[in-house]
Design a protein around this motif. Structure first.
Motif, PDB file in Angstrom:
ATOM      1  N   ARG A  35     -20.390  -4.337   0.486  1.00  0.00           N
ATOM      2  CA  ARG A  35     -19.821  -4.478  -0.865  1.00  0.00           C
ATOM      3  C   ARG A  35     -20.909  -4.766  -1.909  1.00  0.00           C
ATOM      4  O   ARG A  35     -20.924  -4.153  -2.961  1.00  0.00           O
ATOM      5  N   VAL A  36     -21.813  -5.703  -1.564  1.00  0.00           N
ATOM      6  CA  VAL A  36     -22.814  -6.083  -2.578  1.00  0.00           C
ATOM      7  C   VAL A  36     -24.047  -5.178  -2.546  1.00  0.00           C
ATOM      8  O   VAL A  36     -24.807  -5.135  -3.511  1.00  0.00           O
ATOM      9  N   GLY A  37     -24.232  -4.462  -1.456  1.00  0.00           N
ATOM     10  CA  GLY A  37     -25.412  -3.601  -1.318  1.00  0.00           C
ATOM     11  C   GLY A  37     -26.495  -4.303  -0.514  1.00  0.00           C
ATOM     12  O   GLY A  37     -26.766  -5.491  -0.737  1.00  0.00           O
ATOM     13  N   LEU A  38     -27.096  -3.541   0.402  1.00  0.00           N
ATOM     14  CA  LEU A  38     -28.121  -4.125   1.275  1.00  0.00           C
ATOM     15  C   LEU A  38     -29.309  -4.650   0.468  1.00  0.00           C
ATOM     16  O   LEU A  38     -29.862  -5.705   0.770  1.00  0.00           O
ATOM     17  N   GLY A  39     -29.674  -3.919  -0.589  1.00  0.00           N
ATOM     18  CA  GLY A  39     -30.827  -4.329  -1.412  1.00  0.00           C
ATOM     19  C   GLY A  39     -30.611  -5.708  -2.016  1.00  0.00           C
ATOM     20  O   GLY A  39     -31.499  -6.570  -1.957  1.00  0.00           O
ATOM     21  N   ASN A  40     -29.425  -5.922  -2.573  1.00  0.00           N
ATOM     22  CA  ASN A  40     -29.125  -7.231  -3.181  1.00  0.00           C
ATOM     23  C   ASN A  40     -29.109  -8.329  -2.123  1.00  0.00           C
ATOM     24  O   ASN A  40     -29.558  -9.446  -2.359  1.00  0.00           O
ATOM     25  N   PHE A  41     -28.555  -7.984  -0.973  1.00  0.00           N
ATOM     26  CA  PHE A  41     -28.494  -8.964   0.123  1.00  0.00           C
ATOM     27  C   PHE A  41     -29.906  -9.368   0.559  1.00  0.00           C
ATOM     28  O   PHE A  41     -30.212 -10.557   0.682  1.00  0.00           O
ATOM     29  N   LEU A  42     -30.754  -8.366   0.772  1.00  0.00           N
ATOM     30  CA  LEU A  42     -32.125  -8.659   1.225  1.00  0.00           C
ATOM     31  C   LEU A  42     -32.871  -9.516   0.207  1.00  0.00           C
ATOM     32  O   LEU A  42     -33.581 -10.449   0.565  1.00  0.00           O
ATOM     33  N   GLU A  47     -37.883 -20.272  12.955  1.00  0.00           N
ATOM     34  CA  GLU A  47     -37.887 -19.094  12.072  1.00  0.00           C
ATOM     35  C   GLU A  47     -36.481 -18.472  12.042  1.00  0.00           C
ATOM     36  O   GLU A  47     -35.980 -18.098  10.980  1.00  0.00           O
ATOM     37  N   PHE A  48     -35.881 -18.406  13.197  1.00  0.00           N
ATOM     38  CA  PHE A  48     -34.522 -17.854  13.304  1.00  0.00           C
ATOM     39  C   PHE A  48     -33.529 -18.723  12.536  1.00  0.00           C
ATOM     40  O   PHE A  48     -32.686 -18.228  11.779  1.00  0.00           O
ATOM     41  N   LYS A  49     -33.649 -20.023  12.696  1.00  0.00           N
ATOM     42  CA  LYS A  49     -32.703 -20.942  12.048  1.00  0.00           C
ATOM     43  C   LYS A  49     -32.866 -20.931  10.523  1.00  0.00           C
ATOM     44  O   LYS A  49     -31.881 -21.009   9.789  1.00  0.00           O
ATOM     45  N   ASP A  50     -34.111 -20.831  10.055  1.00  0.00           N
ATOM     46  CA  ASP A  50     -34.337 -20.761   8.606  1.00  0.00           C
ATOM     47  C   ASP A  50     -33.659 -19.528   8.022  1.00  0.00           C
ATOM     48  O   ASP A  50     -33.058 -19.580   6.949  1.00  0.00           O
ATOM     49  N   LEU A  51     -33.769 -18.423   8.759  1.00  0.00           N
ATOM     50  CA  LEU A  51     -33.127 -17.183   8.303  1.00  0.00           C
ATOM     51  C   LEU A  51     -31.607 -17.363   8.257  1.00  0.00           C
ATOM     52  O   LEU A  51     -30.941 -16.947   7.298  1.00  0.00           O
ATOM     53  N   MET A  52     -31.065 -18.015   9.270  1.00  0.00           N
ATOM     54  CA  MET A  52     -29.608 -18.243   9.326  1.00  0.00           C
ATOM     55  C   MET A  52     -29.123 -19.023   8.111  1.00  0.00           C
ATOM     56  O   MET A  52     -28.097 -18.705   7.521  1.00  0.00           O
ATOM     57  N   GLU A  53     -29.870 -20.066   7.754  1.00  0.00           N
ATOM     58  CA  GLU A  53     -29.463 -20.894   6.613  1.00  0.00           C
ATOM     59  C   GLU A  53     -29.368 -20.050   5.346  1.00  0.00           C
ATOM     60  O   GLU A  53     -28.440 -20.192   4.560  1.00  0.00           O
ATOM     61  N   ARG A  54     -30.367 -19.166   5.160  1.00  0.00           N
ATOM     62  CA  ARG A  54     -30.379 -18.342   3.942  1.00  0.00           C
ATOM     63  C   ARG A  54     -29.212 -17.346   3.955  1.00  0.00           C
ATOM     64  O   ARG A  54     -28.578 -17.110   2.928  1.00  0.00           O
ATOM     65  N   ILE A  55     -28.927 -16.797   5.131  1.00  0.00           N
ATOM     66  CA  ILE A  55     -27.811 -15.833   5.217  1.00  0.00           C
ATOM     67  C   ILE A  55     -26.485 -16.550   4.944  1.00  0.00           C
ATOM     68  O   ILE A  55     -25.636 -16.062   4.190  1.00  0.00           O
ATOM     69  N   TRP A  56     -26.298 -17.708   5.528  1.00  0.00           N
ATOM     70  CA  TRP A  56     -25.025 -18.432   5.345  1.00  0.00           C
ATOM     71  C   TRP A  56     -24.853 -18.914   3.905  1.00  0.00           C
ATOM     72  O   TRP A  56     -23.736 -18.943   3.391  1.00  0.00           O
ATOM     73  N   ILE A  86     -31.675 -13.140   0.405  1.00  0.00           N
ATOM     74  CA  ILE A  86     -32.096 -13.936   1.573  1.00  0.00           C
ATOM     75  C   ILE A  86     -33.623 -13.897   1.752  1.00  0.00           C
ATOM     76  O   ILE A  86     -34.144 -14.321   2.789  1.00  0.00           O
ATOM     77  N   GLU A  87     -34.293 -13.368   0.755  1.00  0.00           N
ATOM     78  CA  GLU A  87     -35.759 -13.355   0.731  1.00  0.00           C
ATOM     79  C   GLU A  87     -36.368 -12.606   1.915  1.00  0.00           C
ATOM     80  O   GLU A  87     -37.276 -13.094   2.590  1.00  0.00           O
ATOM     81  N   VAL A  88     -35.813 -11.434   2.193  1.00  0.00           N
ATOM     82  CA  VAL A  88     -36.399 -10.557   3.218  1.00  0.00           C
ATOM     83  C   VAL A  88     -36.882  -9.296   2.505  1.00  0.00           C
ATOM     84  O   VAL A  88     -36.110  -8.676   1.770  1.00  0.00           O
ATOM     85  N   ASP A  89     -38.156  -8.951   2.701  1.00  0.00           N
ATOM     86  CA  ASP A  89     -38.693  -7.753   2.039  1.00  0.00           C
ATOM     87  C   ASP A  89     -38.080  -6.495   2.650  1.00  0.00           C
ATOM     88  O   ASP A  89     -37.908  -6.420   3.872  1.00  0.00           O
ATOM     89  N   PRO A  90     -37.768  -5.493   1.802  1.00  0.00           N
ATOM     90  CA  PRO A  90     -37.236  -4.241   2.354  1.00  0.00           C
ATOM     91  C   PRO A  90     -38.275  -3.540   3.223  1.00  0.00           C
ATOM     92  O   PRO A  90     -39.464  -3.554   2.915  1.00  0.00           O
ATOM     93  N   LEU A  91     -37.805  -2.958   4.312  1.00  0.00           N
ATOM     94  CA  LEU A  91     -38.698  -2.297   5.269  1.00  0.00           C
ATOM     95  C   LEU A  91     -38.112  -0.941   5.645  1.00  0.00           C
ATOM     96  O   LEU A  91     -36.895  -0.738   5.516  1.00  0.00           O
ATOM     97  N   PRO A  92     -38.956  -0.031   6.130  1.00  0.00           N
ATOM     98  CA  PRO A  92     -38.420   1.268   6.559  1.00  0.00           C
ATOM     99  C   PRO A  92     -37.324   1.121   7.623  1.00  0.00           C
ATOM    100  O   PRO A  92     -36.387   1.907   7.666  1.00  0.00           O
ATOM    101  N   GLU A  93     -37.449   0.086   8.460  1.00  0.00           N
ATOM    102  CA  GLU A  93     -36.450  -0.100   9.533  1.00  0.00           C
ATOM    103  C   GLU A  93     -35.059  -0.415   8.981  1.00  0.00           C
ATOM    104  O   GLU A  93     -34.067  -0.341   9.696  1.00  0.00           O
TER     105      GLU A  93
END
Lengths: 82, 406
Positions: free
Chosen positions: B361-368, B333-342, B371-378
């Motif tokens: 620069r690009v904004g956290l919303g665009n980044f999330l 799970e960690f490695k899959d996330l890394m691939e998307r971030i890279w 990389i296919e991570v849903d926005p969360l309160p955290e």
């Protein structure tokens, strides 16, 4: 399946570095983007990664550092001669 | 006794005075048998005198096939100090948790004594065992000897820097996952990224076993993995009583220092509102026999920390509030996330831009989204400072179009 072999991609990368020597510093990702732009879907990042390894292991190119890492022809040790 | 004339260093000698160990004393001892260190002292004395450095940095120096691990250093006063004209640094990938046997340390020191200045930095801020000062001709022989003994170079330049971790479960009861295993696994998985720079700039992984974050991963790494738990802090009320009986002021030293005021003490027992606990670790650190992390453990992944080099310093922010650092599935799970971030960073990062700066620069919303991570309160870093809310009209247009179709 890639239409180009790893060696062919490595050769194309080498030619790019050679052609632009002294004019442009290519990062690994720049070479990857150039190759993908030229060949479209017939190559992917994984193919380019393998080709970069072949290119660097062959000694035809070396890694250099000037703020960030780049790929260059072997030559004088940059800062040594400044 | 030295067979070369030792440099006179009156300014550096001032640093030998006082009750503390001095690097000058150590270097002078080494200078007797290493001309390179003798000239290094001479050059340093000159720098102190002139108040300017005499090192040049960078270039094409390295070992065949690798783009990291060697940092080229050259003296601009080589005529005056020829023995340190080249003074390259070699980074050696340290063992996870910095555990060495004395035999391993001797092995490293013997290799370095044969091929370099003999001076080391145990350890550099990235975590590597750092060999300080050798010449270009010695690099391949050093590399050959290191690899023959199963050592390898660490990272440098625009690559994955040598991952590092706290010593976790090896020594610490707070560790919420096996940091040493995770660090080793990730180091081995990303060997290509570690040795062959392919990123816009450096990438650092650091693994801490608990929120005490002993390797300061939140401030010093692009991708920080900090152990945590999602159930309740374990309380041993008998041990709480023992603390109280031994004179500990539980209300003053524990309860009132809880940053979220989620604890209470009635003079006999501690109770914790775990939903409001922010894992600061204060209570657990003060009463380790009475309080322990929960048992449903994993890690929080934070992204974007960095020291001030190009832009200012950044503290990492939460990316994934909780992830099971699962050895059994090889941390997939960690490695899959890394691939998307890279993939994202490869595509959008500009030269010498760390991931934290790229996200700003690009904004956290665009980044999330990328990389296919849903926005969360955290993910909320701080309360909004802009009182205006702008709705993006195209969402409404799409909705209207869909409504018409229906």
């Amino acid at each position: 399946m890639s239409e180009l072999t790893t060696d062919q991609i490595a050769d194309e990368m080498f030619n790019l570095v050679k052609e632009y020597a002294g004019k442009k510093r290519f990062k690994a990702s720049d070479l990857t983007k150039e190759i993908i732009a030229k060949h479209g879907d017939s190559v992917n990042k994984k193919d380019c990664k393998a080709a970069l390894r072949v290119l660097m292991d062959s000694g035809r190119c070396v890694y250099g550092y000037a703020g960030g890492s780049f790929i260059s022809l072997p030559g004088e040790e940059g800062a040594a001669k400044q | 006794m030295a067979d070369h004339k030792l440099r006179e260093t009156p300014l550096l000698d001032e640093l030998k005075k006082g009750p503390w160990p001095s690097f000058v004393s150590d270097m002078k001892k080494m200078a007797e048998r290493k001309p390179m260190v003798n000239d290094l002292l001479g050059q340093l004395e000159l720098s102190y005198k002139e108040k300017k450095g005499h090192w040049k940095h960078g270039g094409l120096v390295g070992v065949m096939g690798y783009g990291g691990g060697i940092i080229g250093r050259y003296s601009d006063a080589a005529k005056e100090f020829p023995a340190c004209a080249h003074f390259h640094t070699v980074r050696v990938n340290q063992p996870s948790g910095w555990f060495y046997t004395s035999a391993a340390l001797r092995e490293l020191c013997d290799i370095w004594d044969r091929h370099g200045s003999g001076m080391t930095n145990m350890h550099g801020s990235t975590g590597d065992c750092v060999f300080l000062g050798t010449t270009t001709d010695e690099l391949e022989p050093i590399f050959a000897e290191l690899t023959e003994k199963d050592w390898d170079l660490g990272g440098s330049g625009s690559d994955v820097r040598t991952p590092s971790c706290c010593n976790g479960m090896a020594r610490c009861e707070y560790a919420c996952y096996d940091t040493m295993d995770a660090c080793y696994n990730i180091t081995m998985e990303y060997q290509d990224e570690l040795h062959r720079p392919a990123f816009p700039y450096k990438w650092k992984f650091k693994f801490s076993g608990c929120p005490n974050d002993c390797v300061a991963s939140i401030a010093r790494s692009d991708l920080s993995v900090i152990g945590t738990w999602r159930d309740e802090i374990r309380i041993d009320q008998a041990a709480v009583k023992e603390y109280a009986d031994s004179g500990m002021e539980i209300r003053a030293n524990v309860i009132r220092k809880c940053p979220t005021s989620c604890m209470s003490y009635d003079g006999k027992e501690i109770t914790i509102d775990n939903k409001n606990c922010n894992r600061c670790m204060h209570c657990i650190n003060v009463m380790p026999k009475a309080l322990r992390p929960g048992t449903d453990t994993g890690a929080t992944i934070l992204i974007g920390g960095k020291a001030p080099i190009i832009e200012g310093a950044l503290l990492a922010t939460v990316l994934v509030p909780f992830i099971k650092m699962n050895k059994d599935d090889d941390y997939q799970e960690f490695k899959d996330l890394m691939e998307r971030i890279w993939d994202f960073w490869d595509e959008h990062g500009v030269n010498r831009e760390r991931i934290g700066e790229c996200i700003e620069r690009v904004g956290l919303g665009n980044f999330l989204e990328a990389i296919e991570v849903d926005p969360l309160p955290e993910h909320v870093h701080h309360p909004r400072t802009n009182p205006y809310i702008f709705y993006e009209e195209y969402f409404e247009e799409v909705d209207d179009a869909e409504a018409q179709k229906a």
